[in-house]
Motif scaffolding. Structure first.
Motif, short mmCIF file in Angstrom:
data_model
loop_
_atom_site.label_atom_id
_atom_site.label_comp_id
_atom_site.label_asym_id
_atom_site.label_seq_id
_atom_site.Cartn_x
_atom_site.Cartn_y
_atom_site.Cartn_z
N PRO A 1 0.81 -1.23 0.00
CA PRO A 1 0.00 0.00 0.00
C PRO A 1 0.84 1.27 0.00
CG PRO A 1 -0.88 -1.56 1.58
CD PRO A 1 0.40 -2.15 1.07
N ARG B 1 0.65 4.66 -2.29
CA ARG B 1 0.51 5.98 -1.66
C ARG B 1 1.69 6.88 -2.03
NH1 ARG B 1 -1.75 2.62 3.32
NH2 ARG B 1 -3.95 2.76 2.79
N GLU C 1 -2.61 -6.19 3.43
CA GLU C 1 -4.05 -6.05 3.64
C GLU C 1 -4.33 -5.27 4.92
OE1 GLU C 1 -6.09 -6.74 1.34
OE2 GLU C 1 -4.75 -7.90 0.06
N GLY D 1 -4.16 -1.64 4.33
CA GLY D 1 -5.15 -1.08 3.41
C GLY D 1 -4.78 -1.13 1.95
N GLY E 1 -6.36 -2.60 -0.63
CA GLY E 1 -7.52 -2.31 -1.49
C GLY E 1 -7.86 -0.83 -1.50
N GLU E 2 -7.83 -0.21 -0.32
CA GLU E 2 -8.16 1.21 -0.23
C GLU E 2 -7.14 2.06 -0.97
OE1 GLU E 2 -8.03 5.28 1.07
OE2 GLU E 2 -6.45 3.81 1.49
N ALA F 1 -7.79 1.74 -4.71
CA ALA F 1 -9.05 2.44 -5.04
C ALA F 1 -8.85 3.96 -4.99
CB ALA F 1 -10.15 2.00 -4.09
N ARG F 2 -8.11 4.43 -4.00
CA ARG F 2 -7.85 5.85 -3.87
C ARG F 2 -7.07 6.37 -5.08
NH1 ARG F 2 -10.02 9.94 -1.48
NH2 ARG F 2 -10.34 8.56 0.32
#
Length: 317
Positions: free
Chosen positions: A133, A137, A169, A172, A174-175, A178-179
């Motif tokens: 993630p 980011r 996971e 985050g 998936g988040e 998606a973001r």
């Protein structure tokens, strides 16, 4: 030189040519005509093999160990002007996702992409090109910086997927993806995405929303890899070739269903067979795409990008 299974006829002819040349050098026998015949046959064999590649064979080419990766393209395009930027300002610097500022000629770009390794040590260091993630980011942080200063964004997609580990996971995964999809859809600067190798799953989508979406000829783009598709549908990896055919994952298939905008031709034998020619083709494609986008206002850029993705998958009878 490493050869894939379907390239073995090429290997045999190249070995014959090499032996013929050695005989000519070490003896007084004139082998010029024989060498010419072998060369002619070699060229014809290459054209025949690479003209009729199956989807699975293209997947194999996309994973060729000598195929250029993101940093290879960036260094070839920007030379010493590339400045790599690190960290997501939250967790850590993800080595599977690289990014930074660079120039092609006088034009600055923000380059972002997944990076794979060249040997066992660097593959582990780069986590096999599978970002966590914090990688996505970091990519988003760099995109927003580019937007702030009006710098166009170029992404290089080459991943077997986002890292599926438990810790990813928990942080985050998936988040984060998606973001990125949401934010990329409304970036107010030109965004050019290029699949240079593997374009699998959400790992590819996390840096794969743009005004122009391009693919190298032997790259692939799909919701799932052929092996994983085969294991889900047939409970075995043995049907990966059928899965590759059914997934319609090649550049040609993606263009026919308007998922991508254009295909970047590769030299005969794949991107690794003539790196300089490949780099020039990618450079030309980036500059051409940017020329088509640079005069659009931020409002028009976002509007056209939104319309492009909203139209995907819509059946018009």
């Amino acid at each position: 030189m490493e050869y894939l299974d379907f390239e073995l006829p090429i290997k045999e002819l190249e070995e014959q040519l090499q032996k013929c040349q050695v005989i000519g050098q070490e003896s007084e026998v004139d082998v010029t005509e024989t060498c010419k015949q072998i060369e002619k046959k070699l060229i014809a064999t290459k054209k025949d093999i690479y003209k009729n590649l199956t989807p699975w064979q293209r997947v194999q080419l996309s994973r060729h160990p000598n195929r250029p990766y993101t940093l290879d393209y960036i260094k070839a395009l920007c030379g010493d002007s590339f400045l790599e930027l690190h960290g997501d300002r939250n967790v850590k610097d993800d080595k599977a996702m690289i990014g930074g500022l660079g120039k092609i000629g006088d034009q600055s770009f923000m380059f972002i992409g997944q990076q794979k390794g060249y040997n066992t040590k660097t593959r582990q260091y780069r986590n096999f090109g599978m970002a966590n993630p914090e990688g996505y980011r970091k990519a988003l942080r760099l995109m927003k910086s580019a937007e702030k200063f009006g710098i166009p964004v170029v992404t290089f997609i080459d991943t077997p997927g986002a890292y599926p580990g438990l810790e990813a996971e928990e942080r985050g995964q998936g988040e984060a993806i998606a973001r990125n999809i949401l934010e990329m859809s409304r970036l107010k600067v030109p965004v050019i995405c290029i699949v240079i190798g593997e374009g699998a799953s959400g790992g590819a989508l996390g840096i794969g929303v743009g005004d122009k979406f391009l693919m190298l000829e032997n790259a692939w783009f799909s919701v799932i890899s052929p092996e994983n598709c085969s294991s889900i549908l047939w409970r075995s990896w043995e049907y990966k070739e059928q899965a590759a055919e059914a997934l319609k994952l090649t550049a040609k298939d993606s263009k026919s269903i308007k998922v991508i905008d254009d295909i970047i031709k590769e030299p005969i034998g794949g991107a690794h067979s003539d790196r300089e020619k490949t780099y020039l083709a990618v450079k030309s494609a980036i500059l051409k795409s940017y020329d088509e986008l640079k005069n659009l206002s931020p409002k028009d850029l976002v509007k056209k990008r939104m319309e492009k993705y909203m139209d995907m998958g819509v059946f018009k009878g």
